[in-house]
Design an enzyme around this catalytic site. Structure first.
Site, mmCIF file in Angstrom:
data_model
loop_
_atom_site.group_PDB
_atom_site.id
_atom_site.type_symbol
_atom_site.label_atom_id
_atom_site.label_comp_id
_atom_site.label_asym_id
_atom_site.label_seq_id
_atom_site.Cartn_x
_atom_site.Cartn_y
_atom_site.Cartn_z
ATOM 1 C CD GLU A 213 -3.024 -1.121 2.188
ATOM 2 O OE1 GLU A 213 -3.658 -0.096 2.452
ATOM 3 O OE2 GLU A 213 -3.154 -2.177 2.840
ATOM 4 C CG HIS A 229 6.418 -28.755 6.713
ATOM 5 N ND1 HIS A 229 6.738 -30.066 6.994
ATOM 6 C CD2 HIS A 229 6.838 -28.023 7.763
ATOM 7 C CE1 HIS A 229 7.306 -30.122 8.196
ATOM 8 N NE2 HIS A 229 7.386 -28.901 8.673
ATOM 9 C CE LYS A 323 -12.108 0.080 1.016
ATOM 10 N NZ LYS A 323 -11.603 0.901 2.115
#
Ligand code: PA5
Length: 332
Positions: A213, A229, A323
């Protein structure tokens, strides 16, 4: 709006101010200690849930779940507490969770600086915890974090002590910014792989989000031991290895031998594969102080990177566009 760097430099004041605000709140009688807690929020507000979840996992017996979505899990009921956090108060996913939590008859508390959530909480007679106003959400992390921890305390679940909060104020004043300049220089033009152990997981995500950001660049997060893993194999025959740089977050004063050995293993492994590993030491005795100190370092580095790239750390155009696009699909 004040320059982002100045806001970060004054984070210790945010902690002090939020404590004053909390002390001034006339708390109505709250419900019983909840069976489970759901913390709902997105982005710079949602990360507060991750911090609280990590801190609380060592101190309280009530489970905490974090939702970064527009739906809450079906187990939420009148036995549970939902803390809804949205700095702006206008994030549609979070507003939808607020509505669903009320529908599920959960106890609800809202943390916001403004917007629709503030309006709704007042109308619905829901406890409303104010936070510092006029900032971008991610810059108000200390204020939202203290507010959320305070809510838990009011529900009989103290997660941090006053001493730990005071230690945090102290470490937030102790940043040596010169040391951050060379880290910023090394990151520019690379894709940072932020790696750390599980206790610092929210910090690693926060670091990534700050680089996204504020610095407008991609970054990747890996958490040890899970890293060993799966991701570890990805570096056996990677391409464009010179594009990456590893940022390893580790405590300045390690207390957990196992974590230390795992971090050492990862460092050696990456170096063997030809990657540059930058160690970033996190100061502080308590986990709260460490998380806040680390978040401040992440914030400052991301802003320095933005400055060096000639980019504004404040604006987040793509989030605004998203948005604006998604708003029509949410009926409030
Ligand atoms: O830091 C930011 O600006 C974003 O990540 C926002 O926090 C995110 O878009 C959600 O908005 P809000 O925090 O206002 O609910």
């Amino acid at each position: 709006m004040i320059a982002m760097k100045e806001i970060y430099r004054k984070w210790y004041e945010q902690v002090i101010k939020e404590l004053e605000v909390m002390n001034g709140i006339r708390w109505r009688k709250l419900g019983k200690t909840p069976r489970a807690i759901l913390i709902s929020g997105m982005g710079g507000s949602g990360i507060v849930g991750d911090y609280v979840q990590t801190l609380a996992s060592k101190r309280v017996e009530v489970p905490i779940f974090v939702v970064k979505d527009y739906k809450i899990p079906m187990w939420v009921s009148s036995d549970d507490l939902t803390i809804v956090i949205s700095y702006s108060g206008n994030t549609r996913e979070t507003i939808r969770c607020y509505r669903e939590a009320l529908k599920a008859r959960a106890q609800v508390v809202v943390i916001t600086s403004n917007g629709l959530l503030k309006e709704y909480a007042k109308k619905d007679n829901i406890p409303l915890i104010p936070v510092i106003q006029g900032l971008v959400p991610r810059a108000s992390l200390p204020s939202m974090l203290i507010a959320c921890l305070y809510v838990l305390e009011k529900f009989g679940l103290p997660v941090v002590s006053r001493d730990e909060i005071h230690e945090s104020i102290h470490v937030l004043k102790e940043i040596h910014e010169n040391e951050l300049l060379s880290i910023a220089d090394k990151i520019i033009g690379k894709i940072p792989v932020i790696i750390t152990v599980t206790d610092y997981s929210p910090l690693a995500w926060r670091f990534k989000n700050e680089l996204n950001e504020n610095s407008k660049m991609p970054a990747k997060v890996e958490i040890i031991p899970e890293w060993a893993h799966n991701d570890i194999v990805g570096w056996e025959a990677p391409y464009n290895i010179e594009k990456y740089i590893v940022l390893m977050l580790k405590p300045r004063i390690p207390t957990d031998e196992l974590s230390l050995q795992m971090l050492n293993y990862a460092k050696k492994y990456f170096e063997k594969q030809g990657l540059n590993v930058i160690g970033i030491e996190i100061a502080g005795k308590s986990l709260l102080a460490q998380l806040l100190y680390g978040s401040l370092i992440a914030g400052l580095i991301s802003v320095i990177v933005a400055e060096k790239r000639g980019i504004s750390p404040i604006t987040t155009e793509s989030i605004n566009e998203y948005k604006n696009y998604i708003v029509k699909y949410f009926t409030i």
